[in-house]
Design an enzyme around this catalytic site. Structure first.
Site, PDB file in Angstrom:
ATOM      1  CG  ASN A 225     -11.197  -7.515  28.513  1.00 15.53           C
ATOM      2  OD1 ASN A 225     -10.938  -6.734  29.436  1.00 15.53           O
ATOM      3  ND2 ASN A 225     -12.009  -8.563  28.659  1.00 15.53           N
TER       4      ASN A 225
ATOM      5  CE  LYS B 132     -10.123 -11.350  29.939  1.00 14.44           C
ATOM      6  NZ  LYS B 132     -10.382 -12.768  29.881  1.00 14.44           N
TER       7      LYS B 132
ATOM      8  CG  HIS C 181     -15.864 -10.387  29.816  1.00 10.23           C
ATOM      9  ND1 HIS C 181     -15.489 -11.488  30.557  1.00 10.23           N
ATOM     10  CD2 HIS C 181     -15.040 -10.350  28.755  1.00 10.23           C
ATOM     11  CE1 HIS C 181     -14.475 -12.077  29.957  1.00 10.23           C
ATOM     12  NE2 HIS C 181     -14.171 -11.408  28.868  1.00 10.23           N
TER      13      HIS C 181
ATOM     14  CD  GLU D  16     -12.807 -13.049  32.517  1.00  6.89           C
ATOM     15  OE1 GLU D  16     -12.486 -11.859  32.681  1.00  6.89           O
ATOM     16  OE2 GLU D  16     -12.190 -13.818  31.742  1.00  6.89           O
TER      17      GLU D  16
ATOM     18  CD  GLU E 119     -15.025 -12.359  24.699  1.00  4.60           C
ATOM     19  OE1 GLU E 119     -13.861 -12.144  24.337  1.00  4.60           O
ATOM     20  OE2 GLU E 119     -15.432 -12.122  25.845  1.00  4.60           O
TER      21      GLU E 119
ATOM     22  N   GLY F  85      -9.537 -17.607  27.714  1.00  3.28           N
ATOM     23  CA  GLY F  85      -8.394 -17.891  28.581  1.00  3.28           C
ATOM     24  C   GLY F  85      -7.979 -19.352  28.616  1.00  3.28           C
TER      25      GLY F  85
ATOM     26  CB  SER G 177      -7.991 -18.913  23.088  1.00  4.15           C
ATOM     27  OG  SER G 177      -8.203 -19.304  24.439  1.00  4.15           O
TER      28      SER G 177
HETATM   29  P1  PGA Z   1      -8.597 -14.376  26.092  1.00  2.00           P
HETATM   30  O1  PGA Z   1      -9.798 -13.491  26.694  1.00  2.00           O
HETATM   31  O2  PGA Z   1      -8.182 -13.735  24.798  1.00  2.00           O
HETATM   32  O3  PGA Z   1      -7.522 -14.311  27.150  1.00  2.00           O
HETATM   33  O4  PGA Z   1      -9.124 -15.747  25.882  1.00  2.00           O
HETATM   34  C1  PGA Z   1     -10.777 -12.937  25.852  1.00  2.00           C
HETATM   35  C2  PGA Z   1     -11.773 -12.168  26.664  1.00  2.00           C
HETATM   36  O5  PGA Z   1     -12.077 -12.590  27.787  1.00  2.00           O
HETATM   37  O6  PGA Z   1     -12.296 -11.133  26.225  1.00  2.00           O
END
Ligand code: PGA
Length: 269
Positions: A25, A27, A115, A117, A187, A193, A233
């Site tokens: 992903n 982003k 997601h 976010e 998640e 993140g 992460s």
């Molecule tokens: P990350 O993000 O691996 O940077 O923690 C995962 C995601 O948001 O799908």
């Protein structure tokens, strides 16, 4: 780039009959030139056995989808194309939005919906996420439905309740036939993140909660067909531990999917 014409389909995991899916992903990162370069590098560094181990999808921003589609098709790169979101209406006066059918025409196979976010920053509710998942299915693609609890909810021991209601919103009004095709990504919000991944046993708890919610509406057989990724992460040092769990069918990777070195190391972990 050399074309590869053999069968690169992912093989089912003998422990559960499900095919793994490892997704990057991206982003809001990488312009279309950088995106092309990353996919080329990935294809150079993946081995044939990597494609058999797991289906690999990349989810660039909308502006790179067409470029990546052409690259994948022209050079017959066995990476699946994914998107990060879509709108649930098929067309109309929705300035700035992209419909699922538009993504389908670009050769997209997987669309991330819900997601955290999107839920947090753009106010997406469970109801909106369910509509998006249905729109993706209606355009013959597969939604990757993201679910997961916040740190506060985790501390309040609400993890399983939160996952249950997020999953139910999507599966309760869906036929079993469609439901078994779904991919979920567990998640935990606090792991995204943050550099602090969940323990693999927490990820298993999350995956089990997803399947329990599916099972309530569609029975255990369907629940056992649904694929559940872990995300938050993930890096090359922890990927193997998640992938070693029979309940976990792959990974949704954010930050570590942005360089060929890091993402390849995860796939080959
Ligand atoms: P990350 O993000 O691996 O940077 O923690 C995962 C995601 O948001 O799908």
């Amino acid at each position: 780039m050399a074309s590869k014409s053999r069968d690169y389909a992912a093989k089912a995991n003998p422990r559960n009959g499900r095919c793994r899916l490892i997704s990057g992903n991206w982003k809001m990162n990488l312009n279309h030139l950088e995106a092309i370069s990353l996919v080329q590098k990935l294809h150079y560094s993946f081995r044939e056995s990597d494609y058999h181990f797991a289906e690999i999808s990349v989810h660039p921003p909308f502006t790179s989808l067409r470029s990546i589609q052409l690259l994948l098709e022209t050079d017959r790169v066995p990476i699946s194309l994914g998107a990060q979101d879509c709108y649930f209406e098929s067309s109309g006066a929705y300035t700035g939005e992209i419909s699922a059918s538009m993504l389908g025409k670009l050769g997209v196979r997987y669309v991330i919906v819900g997601h955290s976010e999107r839920r947090e920053l753009f106010g997406e509710t469970d109801e909106i996420v369910a509509k998006k998942a249905n729109a993706v299915i209606a355009s013959q693609m597969t939604p990757i439905v993201c679910v997961g609890e916040s740190m506060f909810q985790r501390e309040e021991k609400q993890t399983e309740t939160v996952i249950k209601s997020q999953v139910e919103a999507v599966v309760s009004s869906m036929s079993s036939e469609l439901c078994e095709e779904l991919v979920f990504a567990y998640e935990p919000k606090w792991a995204i993140g943050s550099g602090i991944p969940a323990e693999s046993q927490d990820a298993v708890v999350g995956a089990n909660a997803v399947r329990a919610a599916v099972s309530k509406y569609h029975g255990e057989m369907v629940a056992n067909k649904v694929r559940v990724q872990y995300g938050g992460s993930v890096n090359s040092a922890n990927a193997k531990e998640f992938l070693d769990q029979a309940e976990i069918d792959g990974l949704l990777v954010g930050g570590a999917s942005l360089t060929a070195e890091a993402f390849t190391a995860i796939v080959q972990a």
